[in-house]
Design an enzyme around this catalytic site. Structure first.
Site, PDB file in Angstrom:
ATOM      1  N   ASP A  91       3.973   3.964   5.351  1.00 27.27           N
ATOM      2  CA  ASP A  91       3.574   2.604   5.708  1.00 27.27           C
ATOM      3  C   ASP A  91       4.391   1.544   4.983  1.00 27.27           C
ATOM      4  O   ASP A  91       5.185   1.841   4.096  1.00 27.27           O
ATOM      5  CB  ASP A  91       2.078   2.398   5.424  1.00 27.27           C
ATOM      6  CG  ASP A  91       1.648   3.006   4.088  1.00 27.27           C
ATOM      7  OD1 ASP A  91       2.467   3.012   3.146  1.00 27.27           O
ATOM      8  OD2 ASP A  91       0.499   3.472   3.989  1.00 27.27           O
ATOM      9  N   ASN A 125     -11.973   4.213   0.409  1.00 26.04           N
ATOM     10  CA  ASN A 125     -12.766   4.244   1.641  1.00 26.04           C
ATOM     11  C   ASN A 125     -12.385   5.418   2.539  1.00 26.04           C
ATOM     12  O   ASN A 125     -12.796   5.486   3.690  1.00 26.04           O
ATOM     13  CB  ASN A 125     -12.638   2.923   2.406  1.00 26.04           C
ATOM     14  CG  ASN A 125     -11.202   2.619   2.817  1.00 26.04           C
ATOM     15  OD1 ASN A 125     -10.297   3.417   2.578  1.00 26.04           O
ATOM     16  ND2 ASN A 125     -10.989   1.465   3.438  1.00 26.04           N
ATOM     17  N   HIS A 175      -9.276   6.214   3.499  1.00 25.88           N
ATOM     18  CA  HIS A 175      -8.103   6.023   4.354  1.00 25.88           C
ATOM     19  C   HIS A 175      -6.928   6.883   3.885  1.00 25.88           C
ATOM     20  O   HIS A 175      -6.823   7.242   2.716  1.00 25.88           O
ATOM     21  CB  HIS A 175      -7.720   4.546   4.484  1.00 25.88           C
ATOM     22  CG  HIS A 175      -7.022   3.941   3.303  1.00 25.88           C
ATOM     23  ND1 HIS A 175      -7.332   2.694   2.815  1.00 25.88           N
ATOM     24  CD2 HIS A 175      -5.999   4.374   2.512  1.00 25.88           C
ATOM     25  CE1 HIS A 175      -6.546   2.399   1.795  1.00 25.88           C
ATOM     26  NE2 HIS A 175      -5.734   3.409   1.587  1.00 25.88           N
ATOM     27  N   GLU A 212      -7.390   2.729   8.380  1.00 28.57           N
ATOM     28  CA  GLU A 212      -8.686   2.328   7.865  1.00 28.57           C
ATOM     29  C   GLU A 212      -9.824   3.032   8.614  1.00 28.57           C
ATOM     30  O   GLU A 212      -9.623   3.594   9.692  1.00 28.57           O
ATOM     31  CB  GLU A 212      -8.837   0.810   7.988  1.00 28.57           C
ATOM     32  CG  GLU A 212      -7.775   0.007   7.250  1.00 28.57           C
ATOM     33  CD  GLU A 212      -7.973  -0.005   5.729  1.00 28.57           C
ATOM     34  OE1 GLU A 212      -8.608   0.916   5.189  1.00 28.57           O
ATOM     35  OE2 GLU A 212      -7.490  -0.951   5.091  1.00 28.57           O
TER      36      GLU A 212
END
Length: 244
Positions: free
Chosen positions: A67, A136, A138, A143
């Site tokens: 990313d 979380n 990810h 997400e």
């Protein structure tokens, strides 16, 4: 899925580096999927040491990063291009033409994303993908509630991710709110995956990803379906795991 629990960050980094080194030694033209952030820095440091001892050759290796922040140019110290150059690429003999990182300043994001997927396909797919995991759940910047069919795409970062990444910036307001990320489908097509996690802050995410149900709400849970995943975590990150 193979789970390796180690004592500390240093041991995690050394084990991951040894696996990456083995991949490159056995297949000199390996295609590596690389991650950024705090977690893999120690691994990259160990890789550089192995390289300096003349045990690795990066001249034929191709790399694809997971990313990049949208809106940051490559000279920005917070860009992942800058991170990779300063934590690995400047210290090994990789051909700069074989380095692939999404362009966060691309004029046409849709074209950039499709071209990134095309390059991965042309390279023959990713042989070894390195992953971290967010608090979380990810992976990459995928997400919660992302489609498992997603390929490289533009992501709106959620509040937890922005809050977590604000430690790298002068203030939370400076953290980009969007990023280009390889999708879940892109990641899961990798031939082998190594997931790294360290510290108690990651224990919930690790537990849900490994012991919980497979759900887009915990993107990393999809790794349960992959045929060759190695999870290397320290005792704190493993503290909520059921290893029976």
């Amino acid at each position: 899925m193979r789970i390796i629990v180690v004592d500390n960050y240093e041991e995690m980094s050394k084990k991951a580096a040894a696996m990456m080194a083995s991949q490159v030694i056995l297949k000199p033209d390996s295609v590596l999927g690389l991650a950024t952030g705090d977690t893999p820095i120690g691994m990259y440091r160990e890789i550089i040491n192995i390289y300096k001892n003349q045990k690795m050759d990066f001249s034929k290796v191709k790399t694809f990063n997971l990313d990049e922040y949208y809106g940051l140019n490559r000279g920005n110290p917070q860009s992942y291009y800058y991170y990779m150059m300063n934590n690995l690429f400047n210290y090994v003999n990789i051909d700069k033409n074989n380095i692939n990182i999404p362009n966060g300043m691309a004029d046409n994001i849709e074209v950039e994303c499709k071209e990134y997927e095309r390059k991965i396909d042309k390279a023959g797919g990713i042989d070894l993908q390195i992953l971290g995991i967010g608090v979380n759940g990810h992976i990459g910047f995928n997400e919660p509630n992302i489609s498992f069919e997603s390929e490289t795409h533009l992501v709106n970062l959620n509040e937890k991710t922005i809050e977590s990444n604000s430690r790298f910036f002068s203030s939370k307001e400076e953290v980009p709110t969007k990023a280009i990320s390889m999708g879940i489908k892109s990641i899961i097509h990798s031939k082998k995956i190594i997931l790294l996690a360290c510290g108690s802050a990651k224990s919930d995410a690790v537990s849900k990803a490994i012991n919980g149900k497979i759900t887009p709400n915990i993107p990393a849970s999809i790794l349960q379906l992959h045929r060759d995943v190695v999870v290397i975590i320290d005792k704190e990150a493993a503290s909520k795991l059921n290893l029976k």
